[in-house]
Design a protein around this motif. Structure first.
Motif, PDB file in Angstrom:
ATOM      1  N   MET A  80      27.164  29.637  -5.851  1.00 51.24           N
ATOM      2  CA  MET A  80      27.110  30.371  -7.095  1.00 51.24           C
ATOM      3  C   MET A  80      28.459  30.255  -7.783  1.00 51.24           C
ATOM      4  O   MET A  80      29.496  30.498  -7.168  1.00 51.24           O
ATOM      5  N   ASN A  81      28.452  29.885  -9.056  1.00 48.16           N
ATOM      6  CA  ASN A  81      29.668  29.823  -9.864  1.00 48.16           C
ATOM      7  C   ASN A  81      29.786  31.092 -10.697  1.00 48.16           C
ATOM      8  O   ASN A  81      28.843  31.473 -11.389  1.00 48.16           O
ATOM      9  N   ILE A  82      30.964  31.722 -10.610  1.00 44.74           N
ATOM     10  CA  ILE A  82      31.227  32.945 -11.364  1.00 44.74           C
ATOM     11  C   ILE A  82      32.494  32.744 -12.184  1.00 44.74           C
ATOM     12  O   ILE A  82      33.527  32.316 -11.658  1.00 44.74           O
ATOM     13  N   LEU A  83      32.403  33.085 -13.462  1.00 40.12           N
ATOM     14  CA  LEU A  83      33.564  33.068 -14.348  1.00 40.12           C
ATOM     15  C   LEU A  83      33.998  34.507 -14.582  1.00 40.12           C
ATOM     16  O   LEU A  83      33.191  35.342 -14.995  1.00 40.12           O
ATOM     17  N   VAL A  84      35.253  34.790 -14.291  1.00 42.37           N
ATOM     18  CA  VAL A  84      35.817  36.118 -14.497  1.00 42.37           C
ATOM     19  C   VAL A  84      36.656  36.059 -15.771  1.00 42.37           C
ATOM     20  O   VAL A  84      37.578  35.251 -15.875  1.00 42.37           O
ATOM     21  N   LEU A  85      36.301  36.908 -16.734  1.00 43.19           N
ATOM     22  CA  LEU A  85      36.956  36.884 -18.034  1.00 43.19           C
ATOM     23  C   LEU A  85      37.745  38.156 -18.302  1.00 43.19           C
ATOM     24  O   LEU A  85      37.325  39.250 -17.938  1.00 43.19           O
ATOM     25  N   CYS A  86      38.850  37.969 -18.975  1.00 41.21           N
ATOM     26  CA  CYS A  86      39.634  39.049 -19.528  1.00 41.21           C
ATOM     27  C   CYS A  86      40.330  38.482 -20.752  1.00 41.21           C
ATOM     28  O   CYS A  86      40.169  37.302 -21.062  1.00 41.21           O
ATOM     29  N   THR A  87      41.065  39.281 -21.424  1.00 43.21           N
ATOM     30  CA  THR A  87      41.716  38.800 -22.635  1.00 43.21           C
ATOM     31  C   THR A  87      42.842  37.822 -22.302  1.00 43.21           C
ATOM     32  O   THR A  87      42.845  36.684 -22.769  1.00 43.21           O
ATOM     33  N   GLY A  88      43.813  38.247 -21.486  1.00 47.31           N
ATOM     34  CA  GLY A  88      45.017  37.453 -21.256  1.00 47.31           C
ATOM     35  C   GLY A  88      44.991  36.507 -20.081  1.00 47.31           C
ATOM     36  O   GLY A  88      45.825  35.607 -19.993  1.00 47.31           O
ATOM     37  N   SER A 122      45.964  36.830 -16.985  1.00 51.73           N
ATOM     38  CA  SER A 122      47.234  36.757 -16.261  1.00 51.73           C
ATOM     39  C   SER A 122      47.282  37.717 -15.074  1.00 51.73           C
ATOM     40  O   SER A 122      48.159  37.588 -14.229  1.00 51.73           O
ATOM     41  N   ALA A 123      46.329  38.657 -15.011  1.00 50.77           N
ATOM     42  CA  ALA A 123      46.381  39.660 -13.942  1.00 50.77           C
ATOM     43  C   ALA A 123      44.993  39.893 -13.335  1.00 50.77           C
ATOM     44  O   ALA A 123      44.627  39.268 -12.345  1.00 50.77           O
ATOM     45  N   ARG A 124      44.204  40.800 -13.933  1.00 50.38           N
ATOM     46  CA  ARG A 124      42.931  41.216 -13.336  1.00 50.38           C
ATOM     47  C   ARG A 124      41.965  40.076 -13.075  1.00 50.38           C
ATOM     48  O   ARG A 124      41.393  39.973 -11.987  1.00 50.38           O
ATOM     49  N   SER A 125      41.753  39.221 -14.058  1.00 53.23           N
ATOM     50  CA  SER A 125      40.787  38.134 -13.882  1.00 53.23           C
ATOM     51  C   SER A 125      41.253  37.162 -12.797  1.00 53.23           C
ATOM     52  O   SER A 125      40.443  36.667 -12.003  1.00 53.23           O
ATOM     53  N   ALA A 131      39.388  32.993 -16.724  1.00 52.00           N
ATOM     54  CA  ALA A 131      39.861  32.515 -18.022  1.00 52.00           C
ATOM     55  C   ALA A 131      40.052  33.710 -18.943  1.00 52.00           C
ATOM     56  O   ALA A 131      39.635  34.828 -18.632  1.00 52.00           O
ATOM     57  N   GLY A 132      40.653  33.445 -20.095  1.00 49.40           N
ATOM     58  CA  GLY A 132      40.871  34.496 -21.074  1.00 49.40           C
ATOM     59  C   GLY A 132      40.529  34.044 -22.471  1.00 49.40           C
ATOM     60  O   GLY A 132      40.578  32.852 -22.784  1.00 49.40           O
ATOM     61  N   SER A 133      40.182  35.005 -23.303  1.00 49.36           N
ATOM     62  CA  SER A 133      39.896  34.694 -24.694  1.00 49.36           C
ATOM     63  C   SER A 133      41.199  34.452 -25.463  1.00 49.36           C
ATOM     64  O   SER A 133      41.211  33.735 -26.461  1.00 49.36           O
ATOM     65  N   VAL A 188      36.458  41.986 -16.891  1.00 47.95           N
ATOM     66  CA  VAL A 188      37.222  42.995 -16.145  1.00 47.95           C
ATOM     67  C   VAL A 188      38.182  43.778 -17.026  1.00 47.95           C
ATOM     68  O   VAL A 188      39.126  44.384 -16.531  1.00 47.95           O
ATOM     69  N   CYS A 189      37.940  43.791 -18.320  1.00 52.45           N
ATOM     70  CA  CYS A 189      38.809  44.513 -19.249  1.00 52.45           C
ATOM     71  C   CYS A 189      38.675  46.020 -19.047  1.00 52.45           C
ATOM     72  O   CYS A 189      37.623  46.504 -18.649  1.00 52.45           O
ATOM     73  N   GLY A 190      39.742  46.737 -19.365  1.00 44.27           N
ATOM     74  CA  GLY A 190      39.727  48.188 -19.256  1.00 44.27           C
ATOM     75  C   GLY A 190      39.408  48.830 -20.590  1.00 44.27           C
ATOM     76  O   GLY A 190      39.244  48.164 -21.607  1.00 44.27           O
ATOM     77  N   SER A 191      39.333  50.145 -20.586  1.00 43.63           N
ATOM     78  CA  SER A 191      38.978  50.861 -21.815  1.00 43.63           C
ATOM     79  C   SER A 191      40.073  51.808 -22.300  1.00 43.63           C
ATOM     80  O   SER A 191      40.036  52.246 -23.442  1.00 43.63           O
ATOM     81  N   ALA A 192      41.056  52.126 -21.470  1.00 37.28           N
ATOM     82  CA  ALA A 192      42.047  53.137 -21.838  1.00 37.28           C
ATOM     83  C   ALA A 192      42.838  52.740 -23.083  1.00 37.28           C
ATOM     84  O   ALA A 192      43.180  53.583 -23.900  1.00 37.28           O
ATOM     85  N   ALA A 193      43.120  51.460 -23.242  1.00 39.49           N
ATOM     86  CA  ALA A 193      43.914  51.007 -24.383  1.00 39.49           C
ATOM     87  C   ALA A 193      43.035  50.421 -25.483  1.00 39.49           C
ATOM     88  O   ALA A 193      43.504  49.662 -26.316  1.00 39.49           O
TER      89      ALA A 193
END
Length: 157
Positions: A1-9, A11-14, A34-36, A82-87
């Motif tokens: 199974m191939n999974i792509l983990v996305l976040c904005t930057g 550099s950390a969570r993804s 990867a990141g957007s 994996v983006c957060g919501s606090a910010a």
């Protein structure tokens, strides 16, 4: 199974979840990240944490999701954001039909410099808990609808 983990930057969570899934899946998953709007470098605290945990870091880099949208890119079975919501962070949306889920984790890189080691440990622990819940499943034999529902439930827990 191939999974792509996305976040904005990317550099950390993804990157952390990419490494966790690859390290703990015993070959059942090939994870990518990867990141957007990639930062261009993996955050130094991400690398320090992975080193402390004894996890592989070969080939890690901050990259654009464009690398995974071309005809030569591996087909993705699932995309996890994996983006957060606090910010009020904008979370990228992946086009197409892979299974999609959101496992929100606050950005440890946004913590004050002296608090980053703790923030990165917390993000790692949360992502590892999500990954372990997923890896306990017989996901190879699950129907896509059931798998998608289950992935989304993991992120909501």
């Amino acid at each position: 199974m191939n999974i792509l983990v996305l976040c904005t930057g990317n550099s950390a969570r993804s990157v952390l979840l990419e490494v966790i899934l690859n390290a703990e899946s015993n070959g059942r998953i090939k994870a990518f990240s990867a990141g957007s709007q990639p930062k261009g470098d993996v955050h130094p605290e991400t690398l320090a944490l992975l080193s402390r945990k004894g996890l592989p870091m070969t080939g890690l880099r901050s990259k654009s999701w464009d690398e995974f949208s071309g005809p030569d890119a591996p087909a993705m079975d699932a995309v996890i954001t994996v983006c957060g919501s606090a910010a009020a962070e904008a979370c990228p949306m992946w086009p197409g039909t892979p299974i999609r889920a959101h496992w929100g984790v606050e950005d440890p890189a946004a913590a004050a410099a002296d608090d980053q080691p703790r923030a990165f440990e917390e993000a790692y622990s949360q992502l590892r808990a999500y990954a372990r819940a997923f890896l306990k499943l017989p996901f190879e034999t699950m129907e896509p609808e059931q798998l998608g529902r289950t992935l989304r439930l993991i992120g909501a827990s």
